[in-house]
Design a protein around this motif. Structure first.
Motif, short mmCIF file in Angstrom:
data_model
loop_
_atom_site.label_atom_id
_atom_site.label_comp_id
_atom_site.label_asym_id
_atom_site.label_seq_id
_atom_site.Cartn_x
_atom_site.Cartn_y
_atom_site.Cartn_z
N GLY A 197 0.84 -1.20 0.00
CA GLY A 197 0.00 0.00 0.00
C GLY A 197 0.87 1.24 0.00
O GLY A 197 2.05 1.19 0.35
N ALA A 199 1.01 5.38 1.12
CA ALA A 199 0.49 6.58 1.79
C ALA A 199 1.68 7.48 2.06
O ALA A 199 2.68 7.04 2.63
CB ALA A 199 -0.23 6.22 3.08
N ASP A 232 -1.62 -4.68 -3.08
CA ASP A 232 -2.92 -4.48 -2.44
C ASP A 232 -3.85 -3.80 -3.44
O ASP A 232 -3.74 -2.61 -3.71
CB ASP A 232 -2.75 -3.62 -1.18
N THR A 234 -6.85 -3.00 -3.15
CA THR A 234 -7.82 -2.07 -2.57
C THR A 234 -7.26 -0.66 -2.46
O THR A 234 -7.99 0.27 -2.09
CB THR A 234 -8.28 -2.54 -1.18
N ASP A 235 -5.98 -0.50 -2.76
CA ASP A 235 -5.31 0.80 -2.68
C ASP A 235 -5.41 1.48 -4.05
O ASP A 235 -4.79 1.05 -5.03
CB ASP A 235 -3.84 0.60 -2.29
N LYS A 236 -6.18 2.55 -4.12
CA LYS A 236 -6.45 3.23 -5.39
C LYS A 236 -5.17 3.75 -6.04
O LYS A 236 -4.94 3.57 -7.25
CB LYS A 236 -7.43 4.38 -5.16
N ASN A 237 -4.32 4.41 -5.25
CA ASN A 237 -3.08 4.96 -5.80
C ASN A 237 -2.16 3.87 -6.32
O ASN A 237 -1.56 3.99 -7.39
CB ASN A 237 -2.35 5.79 -4.74
N GLU A 255 -6.58 -8.77 -1.59
CA GLU A 255 -7.32 -8.00 -0.60
C GLU A 255 -7.31 -8.76 0.72
O GLU A 255 -6.61 -9.76 0.86
CB GLU A 255 -8.75 -7.76 -1.09
N HIS A 284 -6.30 -4.71 8.20
CA HIS A 284 -4.94 -4.54 7.66
C HIS A 284 -4.10 -5.79 7.89
O HIS A 284 -3.30 -6.16 7.03
CB HIS A 284 -4.28 -3.30 8.27
N LYS A 287 -5.12 -8.35 5.29
CA LYS A 287 -4.50 -8.04 4.00
C LYS A 287 -3.06 -8.54 4.00
O LYS A 287 -2.60 -9.18 3.05
CB LYS A 287 -4.52 -6.54 3.73
N SER A 340 -2.09 6.49 7.74
CA SER A 340 -2.90 5.34 7.32
C SER A 340 -2.79 4.19 8.30
O SER A 340 -3.76 3.48 8.58
CB SER A 340 -2.47 4.88 5.92
#
Length: 467
Positions: A197, A199, A232, A234-237, A255, A284, A287, A340
């Motif tokens: 992920g 952040a 991951d 589910t992480d948009k970026n 996920e 988390h 995941k 995050s």
């Protein structure tokens, strides 16, 4: 000739570590010493547990500070940590003498050029995933080398170097050294990579989100032919960044692993149709577990074997680590500091025990968290807690040469209705000990030490039995 080959010869290299007290640095030094290397080192400050471990093995510096006279022409290599500065007098002396200078990632790559390299990266979760993989491989008696950022039960050190065919590396995105400004994970040249992920973090070296994500994108683009990338989904970026993954690399999203909670216990719904009770919890963590399962499958571990082994995994040190407990209270500590991770960890504890009052204490300790410009990223991260405490260490601020953050700034950005700001350990201790802990949980989050607050003593005074 690479140093990895020297272990079978009579002559053993002499290596000096500049900033030997770092988590990875001191463990690499100890691992090399076990292989017979002659190790020395320096640092301006060394904390526990590094200090005791280095002392136990006879390589704790006699005095703290930098001593150019330690840099002599008979050294085979100097390994410099990111804690050192570019004008470090020992580093300058090594440059003047023409001694080979490496960061620990570049040295580790040279040592593992003939191994299959598995690199686990991400803004959060990478230590936990690496720890899970190592736990499973060890439980199943697989042969492997490793570098991980936290103490794991059953492992004496956080690093191991041998003739094993694979190496599992926690891949940090921070810069490799003061003279090598690349992200550490790029130097390992992964065959198999996982990104847990993204952040924004480390704003002292990545001043914009775009500069931060650029290193991850470079990692993705650098994946080799027939390589494997897990991420991951589910992480948009992160999803967007993986569009740049080469066609010659297989990429797989994951996920949270399917599960359910029963009487405060998390139960996995195995893909083999069976159920497995585990000792970790939170979305988390699920995941992370699913990512670890996929990595283990890449090196020949079946899902059923993975499930059997992961049941005994208690977590890496300071990753939702249980400090003390009673019938009506649990006391956890966690390394969380990035926004995050703070949000995910707080939510995990509250979701696992929704009927209990949650007191969450967060120490702002990193360069990013102590920068007022970064504080808006903490908005609502502690919302799952019933009471929130922000601890601001004046000592940490002075060492990092940061401006003072005022109480009203913290209150403004965290947006929590029940928040207090404390600045010394005596006040924090008094706050914790005046509270009633019946049907309540305590969560302490920091990459620091709350100025040396004794968690064990606090747990005893709270009436808890200590793990």
């Amino acid at each position: 000739m690479y140093f990895a080959n020297y272990s079978i010869q009579c002559y053993m290299p002499k290596i000096h570590f500049i900033a030997i007290g770092g988590a990875a640095m001191h463990n690499l030094a100890l691992a090399l010493q076990l292989q017979g290397y002659h190790i020395s080192g320096s640092d301006d400050e060394i904390y526990e547990p590094s200090k005791s471990l280095l002392a136990k093995h006879g390589i704790l510096p006699d005095s703290f500070g930098w001593f150019p006279e330690k840099i002599t022409s008979d050294l085979d290599c100097v390994i410099v940590g990111m804690h050192a500065r570019a004008d470090n007098p020992e580093l300058i002396k090594a440059q003047e003498l023409g001694i080979r200078i490496e960061s620990y990632p570049s040295f580790l790559y040279e040592h593992s050029k003939n191994k299959q390299r598995i690199v686990i990266a991400g803004s959060h979760g990478k230590t936990s995933i690496t720890s899970m993989v190592l736990h499973v491989l060890k439980t199943l008696n697989k042969k492997f080398d490793y570098l991980v950022g936290a103490k794991i039960e059953g492992f004496d050190l956080m690093a191991s170097l041998s003739d094993a065919p694979i190496i599992v590396i926690e891949g940090d995105e921070y810069l490799a050294s003061p003279i090598d400004r690349r992200a550490k994970f790029l130097l390992y040249q992964a065959h198999i990579a996982l990104i847990s992920g993204i952040a924004w973090d480390h704003i002292n070296v990545y001043p914009t989100f775009e500069s931060y994500t650029a290193s991850f994108e470079e990692l993705i683009k650098s994946m080799p032919k027939a390589g494997s990338l897990f991420f991951d989904q589910t992480d948009k970026n992160l999803n967007q960044l993986t569009d740049s993954c080469p066609d010659h690399t297989e990429k797989t999203g994951y996920e949270a692993h399917p599960s359910f909670i029963k009487n405060g216990q998390t139960i996995l719904k195995g893909i083999d149709g069976k159920e497995y009770e585990i000792q970790i919890f939170g979305e988390h963590s699920l995941k992370n577990l699913n990512g670890a399962r996929l990595l283990c499958e890449q090196v020949g571990v079946s899902s059923s074997d993975f499930y059997q082994a992961i049941q005994s995994f208690k977590g890496a040190a300071k990753r939702l680590e249980l400090v003390g407990k009673s019938d009506s209270c649990l006391f956890y500590k966690d390394f969380a500091h990035a926004p995050s991770k703070v949000k995910a960890t707080t939510l995990a504890v509250k979701s696992q025990y929704p009927q209990r009052t949650l007191v969450a204490c967060l120490e702002l300790h990193t360069f990013s968290s102590l920068n007022p410009a970064f504080l808006p990223h903490y908005a609502k991260t502690l919302d799952a807690a019933d009471f929130a405490v922000i601890y601001l260490s004046e000592h940490a601020r002075e060492i990092k040469r940061m401006d003072r953050i005022e109480d009203n700034q913290v209150q403004q950005y965290f947006e929590h209705p029940n928040i207090i700001i404390l600045r010394n350990p005596a006040d924090l201790s008094a706050y914790l000990l005046q509270k009633s802990w019946s049907n309540s949980n305590l969560l302490m989050m920091s990459s620091g030490t709350f100025d040396g607050l004794d968690f064990i003593d606090i747990a005893h005074q709270m009436g808890l039995s200590v793990e």
